[in-house]
Write a protein that holds these residues in place. Structure first.
Motif, PDB file in Angstrom:
ATOM      1  N   GLY A 334      45.632  18.590  77.690  1.00 26.63           N
ATOM      2  CA  GLY A 334      44.451  18.409  78.520  1.00 26.63           C
ATOM      3  C   GLY A 334      43.967  16.992  78.699  1.00 26.63           C
ATOM      4  O   GLY A 334      43.365  16.664  79.722  1.00 26.63           O
ATOM      5  N   THR A 335      44.206  16.118  77.704  1.00 24.69           N
ATOM      6  CA  THR A 335      43.591  14.793  77.741  1.00 24.69           C
ATOM      7  C   THR A 335      44.604  13.703  77.450  1.00 24.69           C
ATOM      8  O   THR A 335      45.520  13.886  76.641  1.00 24.69           O
ATOM      9  CB  THR A 335      42.452  14.697  76.703  1.00 24.69           C
ATOM     10  N   ILE A 336      44.415  12.542  78.095  1.00 20.39           N
ATOM     11  CA  ILE A 336      45.226  11.362  77.817  1.00 20.39           C
ATOM     12  C   ILE A 336      44.328  10.130  77.872  1.00 20.39           C
ATOM     13  O   ILE A 336      43.236  10.162  78.441  1.00 20.39           O
ATOM     14  CB  ILE A 336      46.412  11.213  78.796  1.00 20.39           C
ATOM     15  N   ASP A 337      44.811   9.030  77.285  1.00 22.61           N
ATOM     16  CA  ASP A 337      44.011   7.807  77.186  1.00 22.61           C
ATOM     17  C   ASP A 337      44.584   6.708  78.075  1.00 22.61           C
ATOM     18  O   ASP A 337      44.755   5.572  77.638  1.00 22.61           O
ATOM     19  CB  ASP A 337      43.950   7.338  75.732  1.00 22.61           C
ATOM     20  N   THR A 338      44.838   7.014  79.334  1.00 22.08           N
ATOM     21  CA  THR A 338      45.484   6.077  80.250  1.00 22.08           C
ATOM     22  C   THR A 338      44.464   5.480  81.218  1.00 22.08           C
ATOM     23  O   THR A 338      43.600   6.182  81.742  1.00 22.08           O
ATOM     24  CB  THR A 338      46.585   6.804  81.051  1.00 22.08           C
ATOM     25  N   ASN A 389      41.475  15.484  81.625  1.00 23.89           N
ATOM     26  CA  ASN A 389      41.754  14.410  82.576  1.00 23.89           C
ATOM     27  C   ASN A 389      43.241  14.109  82.766  1.00 23.89           C
ATOM     28  O   ASN A 389      43.595  13.133  83.434  1.00 23.89           O
ATOM     29  CB  ASN A 389      41.039  13.127  82.142  1.00 23.89           C
ATOM     30  N   ASN A 390      44.110  14.886  82.189  1.00 29.95           N
ATOM     31  CA  ASN A 390      45.550  14.661  82.345  1.00 29.95           C
ATOM     32  C   ASN A 390      45.931  14.872  83.822  1.00 29.95           C
ATOM     33  O   ASN A 390      45.798  15.980  84.347  1.00 29.95           O
ATOM     34  CB  ASN A 390      46.319  15.631  81.453  1.00 29.95           C
ATOM     35  N   PRO A 391      46.387  13.825  84.533  1.00 28.66           N
ATOM     36  CA  PRO A 391      46.688  13.967  85.967  1.00 28.66           C
ATOM     37  C   PRO A 391      47.690  15.072  86.267  1.00 28.66           C
ATOM     38  O   PRO A 391      47.631  15.680  87.351  1.00 28.66           O
ATOM     39  CB  PRO A 391      47.253  12.588  86.339  1.00 28.66           C
ATOM     40  N   ALA A 392      48.593  15.340  85.338  1.00 30.77           N
ATOM     41  CA  ALA A 392      49.603  16.375  85.577  1.00 30.77           C
ATOM     42  C   ALA A 392      48.970  17.751  85.775  1.00 30.77           C
ATOM     43  O   ALA A 392      49.563  18.631  86.402  1.00 30.77           O
ATOM     44  CB  ALA A 392      50.595  16.421  84.422  1.00 30.77           C
ATOM     45  N   LEU A 393      47.748  17.924  85.240  1.00 33.44           N
ATOM     46  CA  LEU A 393      47.074  19.211  85.401  1.00 33.44           C
ATOM     47  C   LEU A 393      46.805  19.517  86.874  1.00 33.44           C
ATOM     48  O   LEU A 393      46.849  20.672  87.302  1.00 33.44           O
ATOM     49  CB  LEU A 393      45.760  19.228  84.619  1.00 33.44           C
ATOM     50  N   SER A 394      46.519  18.465  87.651  1.00 32.30           N
ATOM     51  CA  SER A 394      46.175  18.685  89.055  1.00 32.30           C
ATOM     52  C   SER A 394      47.365  18.538  89.995  1.00 32.30           C
ATOM     53  O   SER A 394      47.285  18.950  91.156  1.00 32.30           O
ATOM     54  CB  SER A 394      45.083  17.702  89.480  1.00 32.30           C
ATOM     55  N   LYS A 398      49.180  22.358  88.198  1.00 34.48           N
ATOM     56  CA  LYS A 398      48.215  23.171  88.951  1.00 34.48           C
ATOM     57  C   LYS A 398      47.284  23.956  88.019  1.00 34.48           C
ATOM     58  O   LYS A 398      46.989  25.128  88.228  1.00 34.48           O
ATOM     59  CB  LYS A 398      48.942  24.142  89.893  1.00 34.48           C
ATOM     60  N   ASP A 399      46.827  23.263  86.974  1.00 32.28           N
ATOM     61  CA  ASP A 399      45.956  23.898  85.977  1.00 32.28           C
ATOM     62  C   ASP A 399      44.523  23.904  86.513  1.00 32.28           C
ATOM     63  O   ASP A 399      43.968  22.844  86.830  1.00 32.28           O
ATOM     64  CB  ASP A 399      46.045  23.127  84.651  1.00 32.28           C
ATOM     65  N   PRO A 400      43.881  25.048  86.599  1.00 31.69           N
ATOM     66  CA  PRO A 400      42.531  25.116  87.169  1.00 31.69           C
ATOM     67  C   PRO A 400      41.457  24.437  86.325  1.00 31.69           C
ATOM     68  O   PRO A 400      40.327  24.266  86.797  1.00 31.69           O
ATOM     69  CB  PRO A 400      42.272  26.626  87.259  1.00 31.69           C
ATOM     70  N   PHE A 401      41.807  24.033  85.092  1.00 32.25           N
ATOM     71  CA  PHE A 401      40.803  23.420  84.224  1.00 32.25           C
ATOM     72  C   PHE A 401      40.739  21.903  84.369  1.00 32.25           C
ATOM     73  O   PHE A 401      39.922  21.252  83.714  1.00 32.25           O
ATOM     74  CB  PHE A 401      41.071  23.806  82.765  1.00 32.25           C
ATOM     75  N   TYR A 402      41.566  21.335  85.222  1.00 38.24           N
ATOM     76  CA  TYR A 402      41.507  19.889  85.458  1.00 38.24           C
ATOM     77  C   TYR A 402      40.108  19.491  85.933  1.00 38.24           C
ATOM     78  O   TYR A 402      39.548  20.081  86.858  1.00 38.24           O
ATOM     79  CB  TYR A 402      42.536  19.473  86.508  1.00 38.24           C
ATOM     80  N   GLY A 403      39.522  18.472  85.264  1.00 37.97           N
ATOM     81  CA  GLY A 403      38.195  17.984  85.619  1.00 37.97           C
ATOM     82  C   GLY A 403      37.056  18.776  85.032  1.00 37.97           C
ATOM     83  O   GLY A 403      35.888  18.397  85.185  1.00 37.97           O
ATOM     84  N   LYS A 404      37.374  19.879  84.338  1.00 39.04           N
ATOM     85  CA  LYS A 404      36.322  20.676  83.717  1.00 39.04           C
ATOM     86  C   LYS A 404      36.112  20.237  82.265  1.00 39.04           C
ATOM     87  O   LYS A 404      36.981  19.640  81.651  1.00 39.04           O
ATOM     88  CB  LYS A 404      36.679  22.166  83.786  1.00 39.04           C
ATOM     89  N   ASN A 405      34.956  20.582  81.726  1.00 34.19           N
ATOM     90  CA  ASN A 405      34.612  20.155  80.374  1.00 34.19           C
ATOM     91  C   ASN A 405      35.492  20.824  79.323  1.00 34.19           C
ATOM     92  O   ASN A 405      35.908  21.975  79.490  1.00 34.19           O
ATOM     93  CB  ASN A 405      33.147  20.465  80.082  1.00 34.19           C
ATOM     94  N   LEU A 406      35.747  20.068  78.259  1.00 36.88           N
ATOM     95  CA  LEU A 406      36.550  20.608  77.166  1.00 36.88           C
ATOM     96  C   LEU A 406      35.870  21.819  76.537  1.00 36.88           C
ATOM     97  O   LEU A 406      34.642  21.919  76.505  1.00 36.88           O
ATOM     98  CB  LEU A 406      36.751  19.551  76.072  1.00 36.88           C
ATOM     99  N   GLN A 407      36.680  22.698  76.005  1.00 36.87           N
ATOM    100  CA  GLN A 407      36.189  23.799  75.193  1.00 36.87           C
ATOM    101  C   GLN A 407      37.104  23.954  73.988  1.00 36.87           C
ATOM    102  O   GLN A 407      38.305  23.723  74.067  1.00 36.87           O
ATOM    103  CB  GLN A 407      36.108  25.094  76.011  1.00 36.87           C
ATOM    104  N   MET A 408      36.485  24.301  72.858  1.00 32.16           N
ATOM    105  CA  MET A 408      37.253  24.371  71.615  1.00 32.16           C
ATOM    106  C   MET A 408      38.156  25.602  71.572  1.00 32.16           C
ATOM    107  O   MET A 408      39.260  25.540  71.028  1.00 32.16           O
ATOM    108  CB  MET A 408      36.315  24.370  70.402  1.00 32.16           C
ATOM    109  N   ARG A 409      37.708  26.697  72.148  1.00 35.92           N
ATOM    110  CA  ARG A 409      38.472  27.949  72.101  1.00 35.92           C
ATOM    111  C   ARG A 409      38.589  28.536  73.506  1.00 35.92           C
ATOM    112  O   ARG A 409      37.748  28.274  74.381  1.00 35.92           O
ATOM    113  CB  ARG A 409      37.790  28.974  71.180  1.00 35.92           C
ATOM    114  N   ASN A 410      39.618  29.333  73.694  1.00 34.75           N
ATOM    115  CA  ASN A 410      39.727  30.049  74.960  1.00 34.75           C
ATOM    116  C   ASN A 410      38.941  31.356  74.889  1.00 34.75           C
ATOM    117  O   ASN A 410      38.294  31.653  73.872  1.00 34.75           O
ATOM    118  CB  ASN A 410      41.192  30.288  75.335  1.00 34.75           C
TER     119      ASN A 410
END
Length: 618
Positions: A334-338, A389-394, A398-410
């Motif tokens: 989900g996240t990267i530091d780029t 914020n991982n660009p590959a998600l979008s 095609k991950d629908p959670f791109y740009g959404k807030n983190l969550q600890m559990r599904n």
């Protein structure tokens, strides 16, 4: 500034030749004079400027406690209830204290702990100060007696600063009051109280002579009175502590910062708490709250390592490993530091590795007012404020959670991170975010740092009033700090030592040496026999077996002695005897003609002899 620090390095080198330390005193090679151009102690210290430069060496070494990767302050934090060592991918870091904290263990490494650093650097600081103290009569060019006494007072401050820390970290330790100019192998431990009483006398002299106003980063009268307050408290002299704290609070020179100032002062989205901790604001003349700070600028001596700028690296050490090991509910990274990506979060959060992992107590449990500026969004960062914020998600995923807030559990309750210790915790961004233009991945750049701040002076005086039972005055001082942070004041009936410690945790996170202060308070409970907030009483005779330090950590920490393990399998364990750290075995073994005592709970304690109860020749 660079010229001053280059000069300090020269004086520092001379001081090493002139003085042995407890670590190397058995090696004659360290004491053999070597020619260094025309500089030698007998010439260099013929002028007042030479002694002042030696004091710069003291200031330089004071800075090292907060700077670089795995700075020593990490060790102070993890021996308390506010944090634990968060490095979870290897054994070695100080997590199982029972196993790893021994006199002959690795005690001075970023991969382990920095207990040994405090011992070595503590006595280096004593050594540099003693050079000035022993040679104070050597210069003949003082303008007047006041200049001479001001230099002597500053040296007394630096020596007292080191001994205050050593006596709360290690207890009874050798007392060295003069420059050592030859091999010395017969050090002996002196009672903590004797050392502190001598430091009190010295600081009372310094309080009369050190100027009220000095250059930022140097000793001023306010910093002397502040340290004297801590020493007075450590001795159980509560009236004296109130007096010395009042000298700062009521002296007129220092005031709490309650109005916007400095960088971002016109940014309505920020507040005075943010202003107070901006690197550009700490040493401003307009900042009347800072008492003692260490100065850190790009390129100064001691802040370059192998050609690279050291800086604070504050974000590397104290911010979570948020950019890795966190998946979206769909199971993708989900996240990267780029830099340069559509959602660039590393610029505002920094690249952390989670070395200092705050406990539930310091993240949530201690916060008692939702309006507290120190814990509101913008100043305080929660993991849920970060987005995937991982660009590959979008793009490819095609991950629908791109740009959404983190969550600890599904939704099924499954954890979305493999390491909640290192990768998932909240932190005070207002204090720990430091811009870092010298690194592609920001670790935390150059910044001055508070050593003493007036907010702590108020809390020290509040503590002294609590010890005396004057809860009305204690509440007034504590509430001066609380209301500045937009909190509702507390009623006097609610105030006890635990409440003071709570306010210290809120105000002074990663500023105060938490282990030092917690041990000091544990000593006071043992000295006075006063009931602690937990209802227990303590005694000096059983200090290493039963103390408030341990009981508070166990009560507040959700890690120690709770069965919590890292993913590498190391368990977080701590014992009552960790109220005092082990004296490094190398210091004891090298002292072949005397006995340096070991603390109870550690191997070698059985060889102790009674510590000195007076200063020889005094």
């Amino acid at each position: 500034m660079n010229a001053i620090y280059r000069r300090s390095k020269r004086i520092l080198t001379l001081a090493i030749i002139a003085s042995g330390t407890l670590v190397v005193s058995c090696k004659d090679s360290y004491l053999k004079p070597e020619p260094l151009s025309f500089y030698d102690p007998d010439n260099t210290f013929n002028e007042a400027g030479g002694l002042r430069a030696a004091l710069v060496a003291c200031e330089r070494n004071m800075r090292l406690e907060w700077y670089g990767d795995a700075p020593p302050m990490v060790t102070e934090a993890i021996f308390s209830e506010v944090a634990v060592e968060g490095t979870t991918d290897k054994s070695g870091p100080a997590q199982n204290m029972n196993l790893l904290i021994t006199p002959d263990a690795q005690l001075n490494s970023g991969d382990y702990n920095k207990i040994g650093w405090y011992w070595e650097e503590g006595y280096k600081g004593v050594k540099y100060a003693n050079v000035v103290i022993s040679r104070i009569d050597q210069p003949k060019n003082y303008k007047d007696e006041a200049e001479k006494n001001a230099i002597l007072g500053a040296a007394y401050f630096h020596r007292a600063y080191r001994y205050y820390r050593l006596t709360q970290q290690f207890g009874d330790v050798p007392l060295i009051l003069e420059e050592i100019i030859g091999p010395k192998l017969d050090f002996q431990s002196t009672k903590r109280e004797v050392i502190l009483q001598k430091m009190k006398t010295d600081l009372e002299f310094a309080e009369k002579w050190v100027p009220v106003v000095t250059d930022k980063g140097t000793v001023n009268r306010g910093s002397v009175s502040h340290l004297l307050t801590k020493v007075n408290l450590a001795l159980g002299l509560f009236d004296d502590a109130i007096k010395s704290a009042s000298n700062v609070i009521d002296g007129g020179q220092h005031k709490l910062m309650t109005n916007r100032f400095g960088l971002d002062a016109n940014n309505a989205a920020r507040n005075v708490i943010w202003d107070l901790h901006r690197p550009a604001n700490k040493s401003l003349g307009a900042n009347t709250e800072g008492l003692m700070m260490v100065i850190d600028r790009i390129g100064i001596d001691g802040n370059i390592d192998n050609g690279s700028n050291i800086g604070t690296q504050m974000m590397r050490n104290t911010v979570p490993f948020w950019h890795n090991n966190i998946n979206t509910p769909a199971g993708n990274r989900g996240t990267i530091d780029t830099y340069g990506i559509a959602i660039d979060q590393v610029s505002s959060l920094g690249r952390g590795i989670g070395r200092v992992r705050p406990t539930y107590y310091s993240q949530d449990g201690v916060w008692d007012d939702k309006k507290d500026l120190r814990h509101i969004k913008g100043n305080w960062t929660k993991m849920e404020d970060i987005v995937y914020n991982n660009p590959a998600l979008s793009t490819t995923l095609k991950d629908p959670f791109y740009g959404k807030n983190l969550q600890m559990r599904n939704d099924a309750g499954v954890l979305l991170t493999i390491d909640t210790i290192r990768c998932w915790f909240d932190w005070p961004n207002y204090k720990l975010f430091i811009e870092d233009p010298s690194r592609i991945q920001p670790s935390g750049g150059n910044s001055d740092w508070y050593v003493f701040r007036l907010a702590e002076t108020y809390l020290l005086r509040a503590e002294a009033y609590v010890w005396k039972g004057d809860l009305t005055k204690a509440a007034a001082d504590l509430n001066a700090v609380r209301t500045r942070a937009n909190c509702d004041p507390l009623d006097a009936s609610k105030i006890d030592i635990g409440v003071v410690l709570d306010e210290r945790a809120r105000e002074l996170y990663f500023e105060e040496p938490r282990k030092t202060e917690l041990t000091r308070i544990a000593y006071i409970f043992a000295m006075t026999g006063k009931p602690a907030p937990n209802g227990k009483t303590y005694s000096l005779g059983a200090f290493s077996d039963n103390n408030y330090f341990f009981d508070r950590i166990i009560a507040k920490s959700d890690f120690y002695n709770k069965g919590v393990k890292t993913r590498h399998g190391d368990e977080y364990l701590i014992s009552p005897y960790h109220v005092l750290w082990p004296i490094p075995q190398a210091a004891i073994a090298g002292n072949t003609q005397g006995i340096i005592n070991q603390n109870k709970g550690y191997n070698g304690f059985q060889n102790n002899i009674p510590a000195l109860t007076s200063i020889p020749g005094k």
